[in-house]
Design an enzyme around this catalytic site. Sequence first.
Site, PDB file in Angstrom:
ATOM      1  N   SER A  13       0.841  -1.201   0.000  1.00  0.00           N
ATOM      2  CA  SER A  13       0.000   0.000   0.000  1.00  0.00           C
ATOM      3  C   SER A  13       0.875   1.249   0.000  1.00  0.00           C
ATOM      4  O   SER A  13       1.588   1.525   0.969  1.00  0.00           O
ATOM      5  CB  SER A  13      -0.893   0.000   1.236  1.00  0.00           C
ATOM      6  OG  SER A  13      -1.395   1.302   1.437  1.00  0.00           O
ATOM      7  N   HIS A  38      -1.245  -1.480  -4.205  1.00  0.00           N
ATOM      8  CA  HIS A  38      -2.521  -1.094  -3.597  1.00  0.00           C
ATOM      9  C   HIS A  38      -2.541   0.425  -3.396  1.00  0.00           C
ATOM     10  O   HIS A  38      -1.610   0.991  -2.821  1.00  0.00           O
ATOM     11  CB  HIS A  38      -2.624  -1.821  -2.256  1.00  0.00           C
ATOM     12  CG  HIS A  38      -3.924  -1.679  -1.549  1.00  0.00           C
ATOM     13  ND1 HIS A  38      -5.046  -2.425  -1.856  1.00  0.00           N
ATOM     14  CD2 HIS A  38      -4.286  -0.898  -0.505  1.00  0.00           C
ATOM     15  CE1 HIS A  38      -6.029  -2.104  -1.042  1.00  0.00           C
ATOM     16  NE2 HIS A  38      -5.607  -1.171  -0.204  1.00  0.00           N
ATOM     17  N   ASP A  40      -4.690   3.440  -1.778  1.00  0.00           N
ATOM     18  CA  ASP A  40      -5.762   3.769  -0.836  1.00  0.00           C
ATOM     19  C   ASP A  40      -6.270   5.178  -1.092  1.00  0.00           C
ATOM     20  O   ASP A  40      -5.575   6.155  -0.818  1.00  0.00           O
ATOM     21  CB  ASP A  40      -5.221   3.682   0.599  1.00  0.00           C
ATOM     22  CG  ASP A  40      -5.040   2.251   1.036  1.00  0.00           C
ATOM     23  OD1 ASP A  40      -6.011   1.488   0.961  1.00  0.00           O
ATOM     24  OD2 ASP A  40      -3.921   1.891   1.440  1.00  0.00           O
ATOM     25  N   MET A  42      -8.793   8.073  -0.193  1.00  0.00           N
ATOM     26  CA  MET A  42      -9.631   8.513   0.933  1.00  0.00           C
ATOM     27  C   MET A  42     -10.100   9.944   0.697  1.00  0.00           C
ATOM     28  O   MET A  42      -9.326  10.785   0.243  1.00  0.00           O
ATOM     29  CB  MET A  42      -8.815   8.473   2.225  1.00  0.00           C
ATOM     30  CG  MET A  42      -8.185   7.109   2.484  1.00  0.00           C
ATOM     31  SD  MET A  42      -7.371   7.067   4.073  1.00  0.00           S
ATOM     32  CE  MET A  42      -6.650   5.418   4.018  1.00  0.00           C
ATOM     33  N   HIS A  76      -8.353   1.071  -3.995  1.00  0.00           N
ATOM     34  CA  HIS A  76      -9.272   0.869  -2.863  1.00  0.00           C
ATOM     35  C   HIS A  76      -9.932   2.208  -2.553  1.00  0.00           C
ATOM     36  O   HIS A  76      -9.306   3.094  -1.977  1.00  0.00           O
ATOM     37  CB  HIS A  76      -8.443   0.354  -1.667  1.00  0.00           C
ATOM     38  CG  HIS A  76      -9.230   0.146  -0.420  1.00  0.00           C
ATOM     39  ND1 HIS A  76      -8.625  -0.094   0.798  1.00  0.00           N
ATOM     40  CD2 HIS A  76     -10.566   0.129  -0.186  1.00  0.00           C
ATOM     41  CE1 HIS A  76      -9.551  -0.244   1.719  1.00  0.00           C
ATOM     42  NE2 HIS A  76     -10.727  -0.109   1.161  1.00  0.00           N
ATOM     43  N   MET A  78     -12.054   4.482  -0.535  1.00  0.00           N
ATOM     44  CA  MET A  78     -12.718   4.738   0.753  1.00  0.00           C
ATOM     45  C   MET A  78     -13.341   6.122   0.656  1.00  0.00           C
ATOM     46  O   MET A  78     -12.836   7.105   1.200  1.00  0.00           O
ATOM     47  CB  MET A  78     -11.685   4.656   1.897  1.00  0.00           C
ATOM     48  CG  MET A  78     -11.297   3.224   2.209  1.00  0.00           C
ATOM     49  SD  MET A  78      -9.711   3.123   3.063  1.00  0.00           S
ATOM     50  CE  MET A  78      -8.611   3.186   1.661  1.00  0.00           C
ATOM     51  N   MET A 147     -11.457  -5.792   5.518  1.00  0.00           N
ATOM     52  CA  MET A 147     -10.627  -4.896   6.325  1.00  0.00           C
ATOM     53  C   MET A 147     -10.337  -5.552   7.673  1.00  0.00           C
ATOM     54  O   MET A 147     -11.258  -5.990   8.369  1.00  0.00           O
ATOM     55  CB  MET A 147     -11.343  -3.557   6.566  1.00  0.00           C
ATOM     56  CG  MET A 147     -11.551  -2.700   5.342  1.00  0.00           C
ATOM     57  SD  MET A 147     -10.058  -2.328   4.411  1.00  0.00           S
ATOM     58  CE  MET A 147      -9.036  -1.533   5.657  1.00  0.00           C
ATOM     59  N   ASP A 185      -6.738  -6.546   4.339  1.00  0.00           N
ATOM     60  CA  ASP A 185      -6.091  -5.231   4.393  1.00  0.00           C
ATOM     61  C   ASP A 185      -6.046  -4.697   5.821  1.00  0.00           C
ATOM     62  O   ASP A 185      -7.093  -4.443   6.420  1.00  0.00           O
ATOM     63  CB  ASP A 185      -6.898  -4.279   3.495  1.00  0.00           C
ATOM     64  CG  ASP A 185      -6.263  -2.908   3.328  1.00  0.00           C
ATOM     65  OD1 ASP A 185      -5.204  -2.653   3.914  1.00  0.00           O
ATOM     66  OD2 ASP A 185      -6.862  -2.104   2.588  1.00  0.00           O
TER      67      ASP A 185
END
Length: 235
Positions: A13, A38, A40, A42, A76, A78, A147, A185
């Site tokens: 990540s 990966h 992330d 957000m 991913h 979020m 998660m 994750d």
Amino acid sequence: MMPGMSMLRLAPSLLAADQTNLQAAVDACAAAGIQVLHLDVMDGHYVPNLTFGPKVAVDLARYITAREYEMHLDVHLMVTDPDRFVPAFAEARPAWITIHAEAPIHPLRTLQLIRDHGCGAGISLNPGTPLSALEELLDLTDLILLMSVNPGFAGQRFIESSLDKIARCRTLLEHRQSLAILEVDGGIGVANLSQVVAAGARMLVVGNAAFDEREGRTMAGNLAALQASLRQCQI
Ligand code: DX5
Ligand code: ZN
């Protein structure tokens, strides 16, 4: 499964890497034989943190192509409203875009939107969300991201009850004859990686365990140790 992809793989990540030098992190991953990166994403609403926009994903994809690295992006999301962002992230041609089952009002529609953009459709569950949330979504799901920490930050402690949830998810996938990849994750490192695989995970996100360079650690050393632990795992 994609041609040339291993059955068991790490997905480092980039959130945990030095944000001023993502290329160095990608280079270290390539040198360590990493096949999945990966990312992330957000939005400061769905989780209390802000990270990458779509241009970072597109620029990373361009860099990977320019260097001829055999790597796939694993995005991913979020974010509270994933439908707004799927088209922009799809420009980076990631292998998967994963949404949270808890986020969109119509998750099946969002999963279809992801597939319509040519990406694998992933669904993620927070630690507090029961596995049953997956049942109606499985037919449109290429990847499940469980998660094992509450999302928002790298470097949190693995929630032990996740092992049981992973095992129940593996049973559900077998029962439904689903080929979806089971990814986990949060809080994974050399100390617990084999347990996570034994429970049924096949793709492991590693943030801090991959990129923490404090106290003499190096990305190359971290990734080599993680890859060595993964090779010891039997599935
Ligand atoms: C947390 C993110 C994770 C995180 C993993 O919200 O989804 O991908 O970066 O980092 P570690 O492995 O340090 O928990
Ligand atoms: Zn993640």
